[in-house]
Design an enzyme around this catalytic site. Structure first.
Site, PDB file in Angstrom:
ATOM      1  N   HIS A  54       3.420   2.763  12.769  1.00  0.00           N
ATOM      2  CA  HIS A  54       2.459   3.828  13.180  1.00  0.00           C
ATOM      3  C   HIS A  54       3.019   4.921  13.983  1.00  0.00           C
ATOM      4  CE1 HIS A  54      -1.592   1.122  11.935  1.00  0.00           C
ATOM      5  NE2 HIS A  54      -0.446   1.327  11.059  1.00  0.00           N
ATOM      6  N   GLU A  58      -4.879   1.937   2.212  1.00  0.00           N
ATOM      7  CA  GLU A  58      -5.182   0.830   3.063  1.00  0.00           C
ATOM      8  C   GLU A  58      -5.242   1.282   4.543  1.00  0.00           C
ATOM      9  OE1 GLU A  58      -3.725  -2.503   5.957  1.00  0.00           O
ATOM     10  OE2 GLU A  58      -2.900  -0.229   5.512  1.00  0.00           O
ATOM     11  N   HIS A  97       0.647  -1.310   0.045  1.00  0.00           N
ATOM     12  CA  HIS A  97       0.127   0.031  -0.002  1.00  0.00           C
ATOM     13  C   HIS A  97       0.903   1.308  -0.054  1.00  0.00           C
ATOM     14  CE1 HIS A  97       0.205   0.747   4.392  1.00  0.00           C
ATOM     15  NE2 HIS A  97       0.024  -0.320   4.546  1.00  0.00           N
TER      16      HIS A  97
END
Length: 463
Positions: free
Chosen positions: A430, A332, A286
């Site tokens: 993240h 995504e 992605h």
């Protein structure tokens, strides 16, 4: 000069030779030589690492709907065109446009004494606080614990979801998935009980001050309250302070908001099959990423590895018999609209998909592949295992294919997830630490070679 095969590979070939006919033995030797060519090309002249450097340093974080996401679309289109593949094109898709705004601020305010800073970040899709939001805190470890609390214990407070990932699991992805409900639905579950917001322990096994963002979703007809991730150190500190001061408050300030959807694109490049051009093998990662860093391991590595599959097949002269299509999926992270659009268009065009492969677990040392397919198909892929053992990629077993290729279930015979050593992945996943310098060149190039080798075999023999 003849190519020297690894000793382990001779062992695998010898085992196959005891039961296979002469023609099969010759085919296996040809395949082993072809795979050796793929790995040699990747390790000596691989381009994944330098492509990743460009994507991370020239474009950076690429959250769906952002100018950087649009730059990434153009960058990857040009990069695949430079490979000289048969076709490069875009697939239009409307994507969410959430923006973080000014850097988030939070502070723990004890009943007595000075306030203490708390490392936080907004969860993707959260509403903002509309200024400063201050409230007491109630700590829970599960949705069931929240549901069991009396209403007066929750109303008007922050619900602090403090369930850590299970460190006893060897597969860290399992621990991530199991703890993820508090991030995904915690805000709505808290709002149902009258809470003013949700504070969520970061999904990480590391103990540090880095908050981990990630998507969350609001339930229809439920009040939308702000949702923020707290670093693991911050979560531990808040939990300890609550034990001695249950009346403390947290003050949170977030300026995030959701804007109207934006037009974006999947980027597709393909090599037409020499014998079966209408049978398609998809490989992808992605293109979007979260906005806190450069999106290196998540999922810049998967994108450049997928592009490298096309380059390796061309550079080694191993023209695939079936069409191989590399896809840079958009969105995504906070919507999966790119994967859904790709599957929708494939179905409408009545395309025949033999297999789809995804790399979205970081660019770490290869281990093998997870196969999501009927048992007979899994067994067929496992027959090639001896060819991968010399390269450390021989762990081929049933498993999860991937988020972006998931919508192809029922269209493709097999969904295949590239599997690498994930022990470090959720330390940076993240977070602001997901930067290019965290990626090792050799590990990255080995992964692309592993993917190309399996796609070569599927292209030659089908499933």
């Amino acid at each position: 000069m003849p190519i020297s095969l690894p000793r382990l590979l001779f062992g695998g070939l010898l085992a196959l030779a005891t039961t296979a006919p002469a023609a099969a033995q010759t085919t296996t030797k040809i395949d082993s030589l072809a795979i050796r060519k793929i790995y040699d090309e990747a390790l000596l002249r691989g381009q994944s690492y330098e492509n990743l450097r460009e994507l991370c340093t020239k474009v950076g974080g690429r959250l769906s709907g952002s100018p950087q996401a649009e730059q990434a679309v153009q960058w990857s289109k040009i990069a695949m065109e430079k490979l000289g593949v048969d076709r490069v094109y875009l697939q239009e898709v409307m994507v969410p446009h959430w923006v973080r705004g000014a850097k988030e601020k939070a502070e723990i305010k004890p009943a007595k004494g000075k306030g203490l800073p708390l490392a936080v970040c907004a969860l993707g899709g959260s509403v903002g606080t509309n200024g400063k939001l201050k409230a007491q805190v109630v700590e829970v470890r599960s949705m069931a614990e929240l549901a069991a609390l009396p209403a007066e214990k929750v109303k008007g407070k922050f619900v602090f979801f403090n369930r850590p990932m299970n460190a006893t699991y060897i597969e860290t992805g399992r621990a991530y998935g199991e703890a993820g409900d508090q991030r995904r639905i915690g805000a709505s579950e808290a709002a149902k009980r009258g809470a003013v917001g949700a504070l969520v322990r970061s999904l990480s096994l590391a103990h540090d001050d880095l908050p981990h963002t990630g998507t969350m979703r609001y339930e229809d007809n439920v009040t939308q309250v702000p949702a923020a991730a707290i670093s693991t150190n911050g979560a531990d500190q808040l939990s300890q302070l609550l034990k001695v001061d249950s009346d403390l408050t947290v003050e949170l300030e977030m300026a995030c908001q959701t804007l109207p959807d934006v037009k974006s694109y999947n980027v597709v490049g393909e090599i037409k099959g020499s014998k079966y051009p209408n049978e398609i093998i998809t490989v992808g990662g992605h293109l979007d990423s979260w906005d806190l860093a450069q999106g290196a391991h998540d999922d810049g590595t998967g994108c450049v590895q997928s592009m490298e599959v096309l380059r390796l097949l061309k550079a080694t002269g191993l023209r695939p018999e079936r069409t191989v299509r590399a896809v840079m999926f958009m969105n995504e992270e906070n919507g999966t609209r790119g994967g859904n659009k790709y599957a929708e268009l494939a179905k409408a065009a009545k395309e025949v998909h033999v297999a789809a492969m995804e790399s979205d677990g970081g660019g770490f040392t290869p281990r093998g592949f997870g196969i999501e397919a009927e048992p007979a198909v899994v067994r067929k892929v496992q027959q090639w295992q001896p060819l991968f053992v010399p390269y450390g990629s021989g762990d081929i077993k049933p498993g999860h294919g991937g988020t972006d290729i998931g919508p192809l279930k029922g269209q493709a015979k097999a969904l295949i997830g590239y599997d690498c050593d994930d022990q470090r992945y959720f330390d940076i996943h993240h977070t602001a630490a997901d930067t290019f310098d965290k990626v090792n060149r050799r590990e990255l190039e080995l992964g692309g070679a592993s993917m190309a080798a399996l796609i070569y075999l599927i292209s030659k023999y089908g499933l």
